[in-house]
Design an enzyme around this catalytic site. Sequence first.
Site: not given
Length: 431
Positions: A13, A41
Amino acid sequence: MANVVVVGAQWGDEGKGKIVDWLSIEADIVVRFQGGHNAGHTLVIGNQVYKLALLPSGIVRLGKLSVIGNGVVVDPQHLVEEIAKLAAQGIEITPDNLKIAENVPLILGLHRELDAHRESSTVEGVKIGTTKRGIGPAYEDKVGRRAIRLMDLAEPDTLDEKIVRLLAHHEPLRRGLGLEPISAGAIRAELESLAPKILPFMDATWDLLENARRAGKRILFEGAQGALLDIDHGTYPFVTSSNTVAANAATGSGLGPKAIGYVLGIAKAYTTRVGGGPFPTELLDETGQLIGDRGHEYGVNTGRRRRCGWFDAVLVRQTVKTCGIDGIALTKLDILDGFKEIKVCVGYDLDGRRIDRLPASQSAQARVKPIYETIDGWEGTTAGARSWADLPAQAIKYVRRIEELIEAPVALLSTSPERADTILVHDPFRD
């Protein structure tokens, strides 16, 4: 020109999607080499927001070839759904711009069910914090040499014997866990319904990539998750089921080690983590809450709130070494705007002794306490900065101190989700 490997330098992340999209302008081919659709994402291009999980980030760019390498585990149902979702946003995906390795293992319904069952367990140590998408069980079958692979769908006459081999393992396992039996016919029907939709993308991608490399094509290898989730080098057992370090870009795409050129690590200006496991700099107070709120720290796939903490230079320096990182892309610097003081972890205290690495022992990892260095914050904003001249002087000092502590230069600096809000220090493709 160097081929470029992009890897997360923390627990995932870190903002790899934006950086890969930014670099993909210069690339001819973008390759996913490990993981599955557990690594969501977000890409922001103009007014359009694309949310990807399995497909390489280059898929949203015209004229780029996207490749899913052999190191990935593919959920065919999710793949079909993700392609359809992007098609609805105007992104055409065909065998001309997407290739999938013929030997990728497939994630089946029984893998998802097993993963979810384990995560719902109340037995201590069983729950890891996975996305319940079947990634781990699919990798288990790959290593156990019983996986159904993409190429198997092209040979329906041999499919039954492979399903029988798969169920020879799963049937007793399911009985022991109290799960309902699953028939070979149900698995075959699942695969036959999806085969026509995904087989056109199948190719010997290792050969395609090697020919492209020899022809001087620029290849961008896109890692998923982060190096601290690596099955060998991460915070085991709170890790993913694949090797996330840069070296796996070669293995997971079918190329030799010389195919790897520049390794770009992605790190946030602070630290986040999803799920269980050690997190030495975690902030359980209002500061951690503020960082999470400012950074919109929620998982793209799961919506789970991420744990937040100060930047851990010890961990990032460790991943610089395990990944052979040449430079760092530092993201989300703008989230720290306005903090009077910012802390950076520069070492650990383990039972009264200072150490400068994260120990491999699970019990020792749980006992380490961060040793902080306090750095003055800045009053101005870094949001949207596109050059060093746009940054407050103290923000530049913060970046320079991080470089010293992690023993690697900052090659790129990201100051917002917009791809244009990026400060280029060193172009990885020009190495």
